[in-house]
Enzyme design. Structure first.
Site, PDB file in Angstrom:
ATOM      1  N   ARG A 126     -40.154 -30.139  -0.490  1.00 23.51           N
ATOM      2  CA  ARG A 126     -39.271 -29.081   0.789  1.00 23.51           C
ATOM      3  C   ARG A 126     -40.688 -28.740   2.032  1.00 23.51           C
ATOM      4  O   ARG A 126     -39.727 -28.503   2.875  1.00 23.51           O
ATOM      5  CB  ARG A 126     -40.010 -27.472  -0.235  1.00 23.51           C
ATOM      6  CG  ARG A 126     -38.216 -27.301  -1.808  1.00 23.51           C
ATOM      7  CD  ARG A 126     -38.974 -26.558  -2.207  1.00 23.51           C
ATOM      8  NE  ARG A 126     -40.328 -27.503  -3.547  1.00 23.51           N
ATOM      9  CZ  ARG A 126     -39.700 -27.645  -4.434  1.00 23.51           C
ATOM     10  NH1 ARG A 126     -38.032 -27.706  -3.979  1.00 23.51           N
ATOM     11  NH2 ARG A 126     -40.475 -29.081  -5.048  1.00 23.51           N
ATOM     12  N   THR A 127     -41.497 -28.051   2.152  1.00 24.27           N
ATOM     13  CA  THR A 127     -41.883 -28.343   2.775  1.00 24.27           C
ATOM     14  C   THR A 127     -41.678 -29.014   4.471  1.00 24.27           C
ATOM     15  O   THR A 127     -41.253 -29.317   5.388  1.00 24.27           O
ATOM     16  CB  THR A 127     -43.392 -27.912   2.993  1.00 24.27           C
ATOM     17  OG1 THR A 127     -44.002 -27.131   2.242  1.00 24.27           O
ATOM     18  CG2 THR A 127     -43.950 -27.801   4.762  1.00 24.27           C
ATOM     19  N   LYS A 144     -57.594 -48.247   8.438  1.00 23.92           N
ATOM     20  CA  LYS A 144     -58.563 -49.749   9.217  1.00 23.92           C
ATOM     21  C   LYS A 144     -59.799 -48.779   9.671  1.00 23.92           C
ATOM     22  O   LYS A 144     -60.236 -49.744  10.490  1.00 23.92           O
ATOM     23  CB  LYS A 144     -57.746 -50.175  10.827  1.00 23.92           C
ATOM     24  CG  LYS A 144     -56.258 -50.653  10.680  1.00 23.92           C
ATOM     25  CD  LYS A 144     -55.527 -51.432  11.728  1.00 23.92           C
ATOM     26  CE  LYS A 144     -54.603 -51.748  11.728  1.00 23.92           C
ATOM     27  NZ  LYS A 144     -53.789 -52.748  12.778  1.00 23.92           N
ATOM     28  N   ARG A 174     -50.404 -30.927   7.179  1.00 21.52           N
ATOM     29  CA  ARG A 174     -50.865 -30.969   6.503  1.00 21.52           C
ATOM     30  C   ARG A 174     -51.983 -31.637   5.346  1.00 21.52           C
ATOM     31  O   ARG A 174     -51.498 -32.910   5.356  1.00 21.52           O
ATOM     32  CB  ARG A 174     -49.552 -30.658   4.623  1.00 21.52           C
ATOM     33  CG  ARG A 174     -50.146 -30.691   3.128  1.00 21.52           C
ATOM     34  CD  ARG A 174     -49.023 -30.985   2.767  1.00 21.52           C
ATOM     35  NE  ARG A 174     -48.003 -29.623   2.373  1.00 21.52           N
ATOM     36  CZ  ARG A 174     -47.323 -29.115   1.577  1.00 21.52           C
ATOM     37  NH1 ARG A 174     -46.874 -29.917   0.463  1.00 21.52           N
ATOM     38  NH2 ARG A 174     -46.816 -27.964   1.767  1.00 21.52           N
ATOM     39  N   HIS A 226     -51.692 -21.911   3.521  1.00 15.06           N
ATOM     40  CA  HIS A 226     -50.124 -22.123   3.539  1.00 15.06           C
ATOM     41  C   HIS A 226     -49.442 -20.995   4.733  1.00 15.06           C
ATOM     42  O   HIS A 226     -48.083 -20.313   3.806  1.00 15.06           O
ATOM     43  CB  HIS A 226     -49.302 -22.398   2.522  1.00 15.06           C
ATOM     44  CG  HIS A 226     -48.246 -23.664   2.603  1.00 15.06           C
ATOM     45  ND1 HIS A 226     -47.977 -23.650   3.358  1.00 15.06           N
ATOM     46  CD2 HIS A 226     -47.869 -24.676   1.683  1.00 15.06           C
ATOM     47  CE1 HIS A 226     -46.559 -24.647   3.439  1.00 15.06           C
ATOM     48  NE2 HIS A 226     -46.653 -24.941   1.883  1.00 15.06           N
TER      49      HIS A 226
HETATM   50  C1  NCD Z   1     -46.908 -25.332  -2.357  1.00  9.70           C
HETATM   51  C2  NCD Z   1     -48.343 -25.831  -1.657  1.00  9.70           C
HETATM   52  O1  NCD Z   1     -47.706 -27.011  -1.199  1.00  9.70           O
HETATM   53  O2  NCD Z   1     -48.815 -25.586  -1.711  1.00  9.70           O
HETATM   54  N1  NCD Z   1     -45.346 -26.125  -2.140  1.00  9.70           N
HETATM   55  C3  NCD Z   1     -45.060 -25.666  -0.931  1.00  9.70           C
HETATM   56  O3  NCD Z   1     -45.445 -25.742  -0.180  1.00  9.70           O
HETATM   57  N2  NCD Z   1     -43.613 -25.027  -1.458  1.00  9.70           N
HETATM   58  C4  NCD Z   1     -46.652 -24.689  -4.265  1.00  9.70           C
HETATM   59  C5  NCD Z   1     -47.103 -26.205  -4.772  1.00  9.70           C
HETATM   60  O4  NCD Z   1     -47.920 -27.156  -4.522  1.00  9.70           O
HETATM   61  O5  NCD Z   1     -47.988 -25.397  -5.786  1.00  9.70           O
END
Ligand code: NCD
Length: 328
Positions: A64-65, A93, A114, A142
């Site tokens: 989703r993100t 590398k 991320r 997040h």
């Molecule tokens: C979450 C995350 O990555 O922290 N997912 C997301 O971004 N929607 C929640 C999770 O992974 O449980």
């Protein structure tokens, strides 16, 4: 929308160079982002990011993100370059994280990152010459998820103030929870924290909430389910457990099904940042309480609001105007 909120909306992120933690955001800024996303959702605002590029660097899995950021850029006419994992990059590398970030900063107008490492986004923001957005750093924060969670709560409850919210599951490692409880705290919530004893919300976050939100802690979800407006369910974060045995013991500790929701308020809505494993039974998807897919959809408008404000606020002569009639 009234004059005041228009003004806030127009300057939502102007004072921010990066979006790293909910802790950095003023309440007016939060409201501004939500209002801007709402204008985008209603078709009253069409940010134009033609000619700009977002680097999406995902060193941890994401559905989703990652893809809502990508969709958000595409909806605004912008482009994306992506890295998923490190397998095809020069990181294999031996290239350093710092050099990787510096390089992507040369190729793009914004970096969305991320990482499994707490603090990675903050570190990236100190190196890159472009805005950095934290799309999740380890078990820490997040913030874009918290903003879309607030947006979803406001959309399904009609307000943010004085709501009773249960946050359920892995409160220790769940970064979405860490950002969300901070995001909710200015709105006078009643927060019910429901978790197994060793997955409680960390003390530093409880300290921050003290005096700002009514907080109760529980291990049994049945104690609160009938009184809450929002049930925010989270996955037990398997990848953050040092001991797989420990994960096995708690993995199915909360399973929300229709039977459990029988006494809930008719207006109560179930949210989940997703992905879900077993914590919400599929039978709940068809109930009036399910809101998690709408929530996932709200990620696009929120990320459009964030990207357009941050890129525009930091642009030098890039063409990216907005209008109220439609895309330019
Ligand atoms: C979450 C995350 O990555 O922290 N997912 C997301 O971004 N929607 C929640 C999770 O992974 O449980």
């Amino acid at each position: 929308m009234n004059q005041t909120s228009q003004k806030i909306s127009a300057s939502a992120l102007r004072s921010l160079d990066h979006l790293i933690s909910m802790h950095d955001l003023h309440t007016d800024t939060v409201r501004g982002i939500l209002d801007r996303a709402e204008e985008i959702d209603r078709g009253e605002l069409s940010p134009n990011l033609r000619g700009t590029v977002a680097a999406l660097l995902f060193f941890e899995p994401s559905t989703r993100t990652h893809f809502s950021f990508e969709t958000a850029m595409k909806r605004m006419g912008g482009e994306t370059i992506s890295m998923s994992g490190t397998g095809t990059s020069s990181v294999t590398k031996g290239e350093s994280f710092a050099d990787t970030i510096r390089t992507f900063g040369l190729y793009s107008d914004i970096i969305v990152i991320r990482s499994p490492v707490e603090g990675a986004a903050r570190f990236a923001s100190e190196i890159a010459r472009v805005p950095v957005v934290n799309a999740g750093d380890g078990a820490n924060q997040h913030p874009t998820q918290a903003l879309l969670d607030l947006y979803s709560i406001r959309a399904c409850q009609g307000r943010l103030d004085e709501l009773s919210v249960a946050v359920v599951g892995d409160l220790k490692f769940g970064r979405t929870v860490h950002s969300l409880v901070q995001a909710l705290s200015p709105f006078n919530p009643k927060l019910h924290l429901v978790s197994p004893p060793h997955l409680r919300l960390p003390d530093y976050l409880l300290d921050r909430l003290r005096g700002r939100a009514g907080v109760t802690e529980h291990t049994d979800l049945a104690e609160v389910i009938d009184e809450v407006d929002v049930l925010y369910v989270t996955r037990i974060q398997r990848e953050r457990f040092a001991d797989p045995e420990e994960y096995e013991q708690v993995k199915n500790c909360y399973i929300v099904d229709c039977e459990m929701l029988r006494g809930a308020k008719p207006t109560m809505r179930v949210l989940h940042p997703m992905p879900r494993v077993n914590e919400i039974a599929p039978e709940v998807d068809g109930s009036q309480h399910a809101y998690y897919f709408e929530q996932a959809k709200h990620g696009i408008a929120i990320r459009q609001a964030i990207l357009s404000e941050l890129i525009r606020g930091n642009a030098n002569g890039i063409e990216n105007e907005t209008n109220r009639e439609g895309a330019i």
